[in-house]
Design an enzyme around this catalytic site. Structure first.
Site, mmCIF file in Angstrom:
data_model
loop_
_atom_site.group_PDB
_atom_site.id
_atom_site.type_symbol
_atom_site.label_atom_id
_atom_site.label_comp_id
_atom_site.label_asym_id
_atom_site.label_seq_id
_atom_site.Cartn_x
_atom_site.Cartn_y
_atom_site.Cartn_z
ATOM 1 N N TYR A 145 46.577 48.947 50.760
ATOM 2 C CA TYR A 145 47.243 49.926 49.893
ATOM 3 C C TYR A 145 48.712 49.586 49.693
ATOM 4 O O TYR A 145 49.419 49.206 50.645
ATOM 5 C CB TYR A 145 47.175 51.314 50.543
ATOM 6 C CG TYR A 145 45.848 52.016 50.448
ATOM 7 C CD1 TYR A 145 45.260 52.281 49.213
ATOM 8 C CD2 TYR A 145 45.190 52.432 51.596
ATOM 9 C CE1 TYR A 145 44.049 52.946 49.135
ATOM 10 C CE2 TYR A 145 43.979 53.106 51.523
ATOM 11 C CZ TYR A 145 43.408 53.358 50.290
ATOM 12 O OH TYR A 145 42.221 54.021 50.217
ATOM 13 N N ARG A 185 61.409 75.018 79.498
ATOM 14 C CA ARG A 185 60.145 74.953 78.769
ATOM 15 C C ARG A 185 59.228 76.057 79.285
ATOM 16 O O ARG A 185 58.966 77.016 78.592
ATOM 17 C CB ARG A 185 59.521 73.552 78.922
ATOM 18 C CG ARG A 185 58.359 73.335 77.988
ATOM 19 C CD ARG A 185 57.812 71.915 78.069
ATOM 20 N NE ARG A 185 57.137 71.626 79.340
ATOM 21 C CZ ARG A 185 56.392 70.549 79.545
ATOM 22 N NH1 ARG A 185 56.216 69.648 78.590
ATOM 23 N NH2 ARG A 185 55.811 70.352 80.711
ATOM 24 N N LYS A 206 44.738 67.574 81.712
ATOM 25 C CA LYS A 206 44.837 68.357 80.476
ATOM 26 C C LYS A 206 44.489 67.479 79.272
ATOM 27 O O LYS A 206 44.438 66.242 79.391
ATOM 28 C CB LYS A 206 46.260 68.915 80.345
ATOM 29 C CG LYS A 206 47.336 67.846 80.288
ATOM 30 C CD LYS A 206 48.740 68.432 80.506
ATOM 31 C CE LYS A 206 49.798 67.341 80.423
ATOM 32 N NZ LYS A 206 51.125 67.819 80.861
ATOM 33 N N MET A 245 42.534 54.753 56.639
ATOM 34 C CA MET A 245 41.891 55.748 57.493
ATOM 35 C C MET A 245 40.854 55.124 58.423
ATOM 36 O O MET A 245 40.760 55.464 59.604
ATOM 37 C CB MET A 245 41.233 56.823 56.625
ATOM 38 C CG MET A 245 40.649 57.973 57.422
ATOM 39 S SD MET A 245 39.767 59.145 56.379
ATOM 40 C CE MET A 245 41.078 59.825 55.395
HETATM 41 C C1 PLP Z 1 51.688 66.959 81.769
HETATM 42 C C2 PLP Z 1 52.335 67.484 83.000
HETATM 43 C C3 PLP Z 1 52.281 66.754 84.203
HETATM 44 C C4 PLP Z 1 51.809 65.315 84.257
HETATM 45 O O1 PLP Z 1 52.855 64.517 83.758
HETATM 46 P P1 PLP Z 1 52.751 62.933 83.624
HETATM 47 O O2 PLP Z 1 54.091 62.537 83.113
HETATM 48 O O3 PLP Z 1 51.671 62.677 82.638
HETATM 49 O O4 PLP Z 1 52.443 62.377 84.958
HETATM 50 C C5 PLP Z 1 52.745 67.366 85.358
HETATM 51 N N1 PLP Z 1 53.282 68.621 85.323
HETATM 52 C C6 PLP Z 1 53.395 69.330 84.177
HETATM 53 C C7 PLP Z 1 53.993 70.676 84.216
HETATM 54 C C8 PLP Z 1 52.931 68.790 82.976
HETATM 55 O O5 PLP Z 1 53.049 69.485 81.840
#
Ligand code: PLP
Length: 345
Positions: free
Chosen positions: A242, A128, A33, A290
């Protein structure tokens, strides 16, 4: 050539996947993802498919659609957010597998795409995503008569091995899924490291593939080299950057490097962070701008042409600690300005 260079080590990602796979007796998927945790979903997923990964996970259907173009037919692409309104065409045409999270999603999926595969996401305590025990109890018989590919849940505290939540979630997950004949998946990176009770038939590592905690043995994946634009000498009481937040106490030599918070170098890490010239750590001085960062290179000879911001000396978690965040956020914040390179032998 002034843009900083981000090199993604695909060999290291492959080695991390194999190392995590070797820790279990079950199948190992890959979570890609958020553009493969900022590393480039196409290159990452194609390499992992080549290594033997057969199931991939993304957050939303749009990511799944893009990934299907990269992988072609064959590998299973699972979508954590399930079957949302407007997703039917992508799910159907591109053969995505939604992880169904609710009764609404289940009805939408069965109605729109009868016979199409799906998984079920269960809530074992994180609150969640996923069905709660009562909802699942009412749907379970219907679901198993359809094209159900897996049931999964997610651990809230897997990066804390001694946390009581881990065992509690395993118990709840077992109560909700014992007796089913489909693959079960509970463990992400942290869950793999918790041991066999957490592995079931399929694991879903993400951050460990990309070199982040809690997978301490991981090989670093992201390497950032930043060119030095200018070097100057400053006298005691002169300031840098800055807000005059850094004041020279002694004569110092300051390099200005070509990266900043627009490249994901979180501004708040300023005072705690180092970059490296060879094996020499050089302190970040003054506020991170930046596009520019001041670095104390006093005593470094010859004048450096570039510095290492991420790599073998500075892992994603080292930078994360300096910024008060986690490696996941460092990786997914790396901006679009880098010259990207992929290392693969
Ligand atoms: C992001 C995610 C993972 C992967 O988790 P990591 O801690 O990055 O290994 C697995 N399952 C779900 C549901 C996630 O949201």
């Amino acid at each position: 050539m002034t843009a900083a260079t981000l090199t993604i080590d695909l060999d290291a990602i492959a080695a991390n996947w194999r190392a995590l796979d070797a820790k279990t007796a079950c199948e190992t998927a890959a979570v890609v993802k958020a553009d493969g945790y900022g590393c480039g979903v196409g290159r990452v997923a194609r390499r992992l498919a080549h290594e033997g990964a057969r199931r991939f996970f993304v957050a939303v259907a749009e990511e799944g659609a893009a990934l299907r173009q990269e992988l072609g037919p064959g590998p299973e692409i699972n979508v954590f957010s399930g079957h949302m309104p407007g997703d039917t065409d992508m799910i159907g045409d591109l053969a995505l597998t939604p992880m169904i999270n609710s009764l609404d999603q289940m009805l939408r999926h069965l109605e729109a795409l009868p016979g199409a595969p799906f998984g079920i996401q269960l809530d074992s305590g994180m609150n969640r995503l996923g069905m709660e025990p009562a909802e699942w109890g009412a749907l379970r018989d219907l679901a198993v008569q359809q094209n159900l590919t897996m049931v999964m849940s997610h651990l809230a505290c897997a990066d804390e091995p001694d946390h009581a939540m881990n065992a509690q979630q395993v118990r709840t997950f077992r109560q909700m899924t014992d007796g089913l004949s489909v693959p079960r998946s509970l463990a992400a990176t942290g869950g793999i490291l918790l041991g066999p009770d957490y592995h079931f038939e399929l694991t879903r590592p993400g951050v460990g593939l990309y070199g982040g905690r809690p997978f301490a043995e991981a090989q670093p994946v992201a390497h950032v080299q930043v060119p030095v634009i200018q070097i100057r000498d400053v006298e005691p009481d002169e300031t840098v950057g800055y807000g005059n937040t850094w004041v020279a106490r002694a004569p110092a030599r300051i390099a200005t490097i070509a990266a900043g918070y627009a490249d994901g170098i979180i501004r708040g890490m300023g005072a705690q962070a180092y970059v490296w010239v060879g094996d020499t750590p050089c302190k970040v001085v003054g506020r991170i701008s930046m596009d520019l960062i001041g670095v104390d290179v006093t005593g470094v000879t010859p004048d450096p042409e570039a510095v290492e911001l991420l790599g073998h000396h500075n892992g994603v978690d080292t930078l994360a600690d300096a910024a008060g965040t986690i490696g996941y956020e460092i990786l997914t914040s790396l901006g679009a300005r880098y010259r990207r390179r992929y290392h693969s032998t």
